[in-house]
Scaffold this motif. Structure first.
Motif, mmCIF file in Angstrom:
data_model
loop_
_atom_site.group_PDB
_atom_site.id
_atom_site.type_symbol
_atom_site.label_atom_id
_atom_site.label_comp_id
_atom_site.label_asym_id
_atom_site.label_seq_id
_atom_site.Cartn_x
_atom_site.Cartn_y
_atom_site.Cartn_z
ATOM 1 N N LEU A 235 0.859 -1.173 0.000
ATOM 2 C CA LEU A 235 0.000 0.000 0.000
ATOM 3 C C LEU A 235 0.897 1.226 0.000
ATOM 4 C CD1 LEU A 235 -3.096 0.225 0.036
ATOM 5 C CD2 LEU A 235 -2.972 0.649 2.491
ATOM 6 N N ASP A 236 0.840 1.982 -1.091
ATOM 7 C CA ASP A 236 1.712 3.148 -1.272
ATOM 8 C C ASP A 236 0.860 4.411 -1.253
ATOM 9 O OD1 ASP A 236 3.538 5.056 -1.970
ATOM 10 O OD2 ASP A 236 4.362 3.969 -3.680
ATOM 11 N N ILE A 237 0.869 5.131 -0.130
ATOM 12 C CA ILE A 237 0.095 6.378 -0.013
ATOM 13 C C ILE A 237 1.030 7.564 0.188
ATOM 14 C CG2 ILE A 237 -1.972 5.212 0.853
ATOM 15 C CD1 ILE A 237 -1.131 6.167 3.673
ATOM 16 N N ALA A 238 2.255 7.468 -0.319
ATOM 17 C CA ALA A 238 3.243 8.548 -0.151
ATOM 18 C C ALA A 238 2.721 9.856 -0.727
ATOM 19 C CB ALA A 238 4.555 8.158 -0.827
ATOM 20 N N PHE A 239 3.064 10.957 -0.055
ATOM 21 C CA PHE A 239 2.705 12.321 -0.463
ATOM 22 C C PHE A 239 1.195 12.559 -0.450
ATOM 23 C CE2 PHE A 239 6.769 11.443 -2.558
ATOM 24 C CZ PHE A 239 7.523 12.539 -2.154
ATOM 25 N N SER A 240 0.423 11.654 0.127
ATOM 26 C CA SER A 240 -1.036 11.790 0.098
ATOM 27 C C SER A 240 -1.499 12.895 1.046
ATOM 28 C CB SER A 240 -1.697 10.470 0.473
ATOM 29 O OG SER A 240 -1.440 10.151 1.822
ATOM 30 N N ASP A 241 -2.742 13.313 0.815
ATOM 31 C CA ASP A 241 -3.353 14.362 1.617
ATOM 32 C C ASP A 241 -4.548 13.813 2.397
ATOM 33 O OD1 ASP A 241 -3.481 16.934 2.568
ATOM 34 O OD2 ASP A 241 -4.739 17.675 0.954
ATOM 35 N N ILE A 242 -4.549 12.509 2.645
ATOM 36 C CA ILE A 242 -5.677 11.899 3.341
ATOM 37 C C ILE A 242 -5.528 12.070 4.854
ATOM 38 C CG2 ILE A 242 -6.042 10.203 1.520
ATOM 39 C CD1 ILE A 242 -4.632 8.145 3.234
#
Length: 396
Positions: free
Chosen positions: A199-206
């Protein structure tokens, strides 16, 4: 005989004379044309020379013909400075792209590309150890999906996207982290799948609430079995299938010696929906506080082997979060790059290297400006585990 010879001479004379006259006329015309061409060429050269001279002498007047001379000189200097700046920009663009310089209306794209390259560099260590080695055709398809990702939020499109294979969703998330980082409104597209390995959520705004609600589920006290596993190390005797069954019905104590914090107690009501998850990239996320995240991971995802918290947290919360993360006994790869709070003392004092992170093979600490003695740390940590590496710069 003499008479006939005389007649033949008289017969050839008019023809010879005509040929001579024709040759003379041709020579005259050729000489005339040649002289004319030379004259025209000389005249053109003269006009070109005069034009160049006038351009040099009257360039200021041509730019600002209606201004007095001092004002013209001032504005001409401004014009020259502008031209010099444009030439500098063009030169820098030449170093980025091949071929002709792109028009001004396109240049914003090139500057955006520079930001994308910076993101790729910062997540370089993760990409080197990721399974996202996408075939060319698949890569093209993923790029197409990424560019049109927001069009899948509609009801029917959402159903179609949900039916994509899990590995394509994983690649799509990795691509989004570079080109269009994940937001809360896009997260539902990826949450109806329980088979994620990475699961790659790098740099996300969540937000952490949205992240937790989509990939974890709450359970009630009455549904918890009395036989609670005291420590993750107790799972070693189980097979992978048995561990999945345990994770679906049981909770685990996050801390040792009954030192459970209030936030850790709150996390005891959650179970992960992703029993196969082994790799998680949370690097450079903006709205996910590090301590609740670390607590959630340790209490629900004991089988993680790869984790990135690069660029996350600060001096106040970072060290404590690192202490919590050190309880992930199966970690092989930990990326703490670009964390200014990382220092020699924090690495040595906030992790019990003789007991925790025994499986760790690679610790990535690129861009940690307060890490002063990497060689000393590398030597001390290597004493507690075999084949341990500490990266303080990107390996090319």
């Amino acid at each position: 005989m003499k008479k006939k010879s005389k007649q033949r001479r008289n017969f050839r004379t008019p023809i010879s004379a005509a040929i001579i006259r024709h040759n003379s006329d041709s020579n005259f015309k050729n000489n005339h044309n040649e002289n004319t061409n030379k004259h025209v060429s000389a005249l053109l050269d003269q006009l070109r020379h005069e034009s160049r001279s006038n351009d040099i002498q009257n360039s200021t007047f041509e730019l600002f013909p209606s201004l007095p001379m001092p004002a013209s000189n001032y504005l001409a200097g401004e014009y020259d400075a502008l031209e010099q700046r444009i030439r500098g920009e063009n030169e820098s663009l030449r170093q980025l792209v091949s071929g002709p310089i792109p028009p001004k209306s396109w240049r914003g794209v090139w500057y955006k590309a520079a930001d994308l390259n910076l993101r790729k560099i910062k997540r370089g260590a993760w990409d080197d150890h990721s399974n996202c080695q996408v075939p060319t055709l698949t890569s093209i398809c993923i790029d197409t999906i990424t560019l049109n990702i927001r069009s899948y939020k509609a009801y029917k499109a959402h159903t179609y996207f949900s039916n994509l294979p899990t590995h394509l969703k994983q690649y799509t998330l990795s691509t989004l982290s570079i080109h269009d980082p994940l937001t809360d409104d896009l997260l539902p597209l990826f949450s109806n799948d329980s088979k994620y390995v990475e699961l790659d959520i790098a740099f996300s705004d969540i937000s952490i609430e949205s992240f937790r609600n989509h990939f974890w589920k709450t359970i009630k006290e009455k549904d918890i079995e009395k036989d609670i596993v005291e420590d993750w190390e107790d799972l070693i005797e189980y097979s992978d299938d048995d561990v999945r069954d345990i994770l679906s019905v049981q909770l685990f104590k996050v801390s040792r010696n009954n030192e459970t914090t209030r936030k850790e107690k709150d996390m005891k009501n959650y179970i992960s929906k992703l029993p196969d998850l082994r790799r998680l990239n949370c690097g450079f996320t903006k709205n996910i506080p590090i301590i609740p995240l670390a607590t959630l991971l340790v209490s629900t995802l004991p089988l993680l082997t790869h984790l990135s918290i690069a660029g996350c947290s600060d001096f106040e919360t970072g060290p404590h979060a690192l202490r919590i993360i050190s309880r992930l006994i199966n970690l092989l790869f930990l990326d703490i790059s670009y964390c200014e709070w990382i220092s020699d003392n924090i690495l040595l004092q906030f992790i019990n290297w003789g007991k925790d992170l025994k499986s760790l093979k690679l610790l990535v600490a690129v861009g940690c400006i307060n890490l002063n003695d990497p060689e000393g740390i590398r030597k001390q940590l290597g004493n507690h585990r075999k084949r341990f590496e500490l990266w303080t710069e990107i390996k090319v």
